[in-house]
Scaffold this motif. Sequence first.
Motif, mmCIF file in Angstrom:
data_model
loop_
_atom_site.group_PDB
_atom_site.id
_atom_site.type_symbol
_atom_site.label_atom_id
_atom_site.label_comp_id
_atom_site.label_asym_id
_atom_site.label_seq_id
_atom_site.Cartn_x
_atom_site.Cartn_y
_atom_site.Cartn_z
ATOM 1 N N GLN A 1 -7.482 1.794 -6.253
ATOM 2 C CA GLN A 1 -7.296 3.158 -5.740
ATOM 3 C C GLN A 1 -8.614 3.710 -5.224
ATOM 4 N N LYS A 2 -8.556 4.255 -4.034
ATOM 5 C CA LYS A 2 -9.721 4.907 -3.463
ATOM 6 C C LYS A 2 -9.854 6.303 -4.041
ATOM 7 N N SER A 3 -11.080 6.634 -4.485
ATOM 8 C CA SER A 3 -11.313 7.961 -5.064
ATOM 9 C C SER A 3 -11.197 9.026 -3.968
ATOM 10 N N LYS A 4 -10.658 10.166 -4.331
ATOM 11 C CA LYS A 4 -10.496 11.242 -3.366
ATOM 12 C C LYS A 4 -11.710 12.160 -3.376
ATOM 13 N N ARG B 1 0.835 -1.196 0.000
ATOM 14 C CA ARG B 1 0.000 0.000 0.000
ATOM 15 C C ARG B 1 0.867 1.241 0.000
ATOM 16 N N GLU C 1 -4.238 -2.984 -9.408
ATOM 17 C CA GLU C 1 -4.096 -1.765 -8.610
ATOM 18 C C GLU C 1 -5.490 -1.298 -8.223
ATOM 19 N N THR D 1 -1.563 -2.278 -4.402
ATOM 20 C CA THR D 1 -1.255 -3.165 -5.524
ATOM 21 C C THR D 1 -0.988 -4.567 -4.993
ATOM 22 N N ASN E 1 -11.390 2.691 -8.076
ATOM 23 C CA ASN E 1 -10.753 2.596 -9.384
ATOM 24 C C ASN E 1 -9.872 1.348 -9.424
ATOM 25 N N ASP F 1 -3.419 5.972 -0.840
ATOM 26 C CA ASP F 1 -4.737 5.466 -1.191
ATOM 27 C C ASP F 1 -4.706 4.421 -2.301
ATOM 28 N N VAL F 2 -3.518 3.912 -2.616
ATOM 29 C CA VAL F 2 -3.367 2.916 -3.691
ATOM 30 C C VAL F 2 -2.794 1.629 -3.115
#
Length: 297
Positions: free
Chosen positions: A294-297, A189, A292, A195, A229, A192-193
């Motif tokens: 990713q949490k949206s901001k 981690r 991957e 993989t 995402n 917020d990403v």
Amino acid sequence: MKALKSLLLILLLLPLTAFAKAPLVFMTDFGVRDGAVSAMKGVAYGISPDLLISDLSHEITGIFDGAYRLYQTEEFWPRSTVFVTVIDPGVGTSRQSVVLRTRNGQYFVGPNNGLYTLVAEREGIDELRLIDEKVNRRPGSAGSYTFHGRDVFAYTAAKLASGQITFEQVGPRLPNSDLISIPYRHAERQGDVITGGIPVLDVAYGNVWSNIPQSMFDELKVRVGEPLNVRIYNGTKLVHEERIPYQHTFGNVPVGQPLIYVNSLMNIAIALNQGNYAVAHGIESGGECWMEIQKSK
């Protein structure tokens, strides 16, 4: 008659473990269309006809696939279980035939080619021994170079599971560092990403399994229903990209819609409700495949 009754009473009072054999579990890439698996079981039953034999899978597609299927299942088997693992493209070469004992007391019999990467990482290595084929090989099989699954692994494993040999009698001890390990992408981690690798697909349904643990995913503090995402890669090539909601189970999204969920190994996975996500988007698994999130901001 009195002596017979006394003997029967003693037998009834003995614990069942006095008669039990250690479970013997077979995993190969042979398939079941020919007689290879049956031949291995025949050798094992020839050693001890009351062995408890089970099948993990005979449809393994490669060494890392086999490593993951062991990781998927071994923790649910009891202490002293003996796994016979024959995914062995190097059969007949100088690759070693070994028995690994993990710290949880299980045994893994097969080639030293990376098959035990994940179970050794999770359970730890207690001891590693080289199979001494002078004594632990099916009699009369010295001229056979391409079926060690039958002639060496099944034979040795059956002797070990039935108690006819001890672990020390398998052969000489090897340094634990001699166990071959396959490199693979670990989950990580960064902000917020997250993989992680795609070690296998859920072959029955086409769900895409990652090695991202739920505990790491929970660090993102994602709400149920929140879209994320997702990008899926094969090496450096972007294969698919999509926004997918996190849900607890398949029926929480409409038929034909995707979801992120936690699979039976408590790792993150992606599915298509009543569909095949891997086929729909051309996704594969293995050492080069990764995702991957990713949490949206």
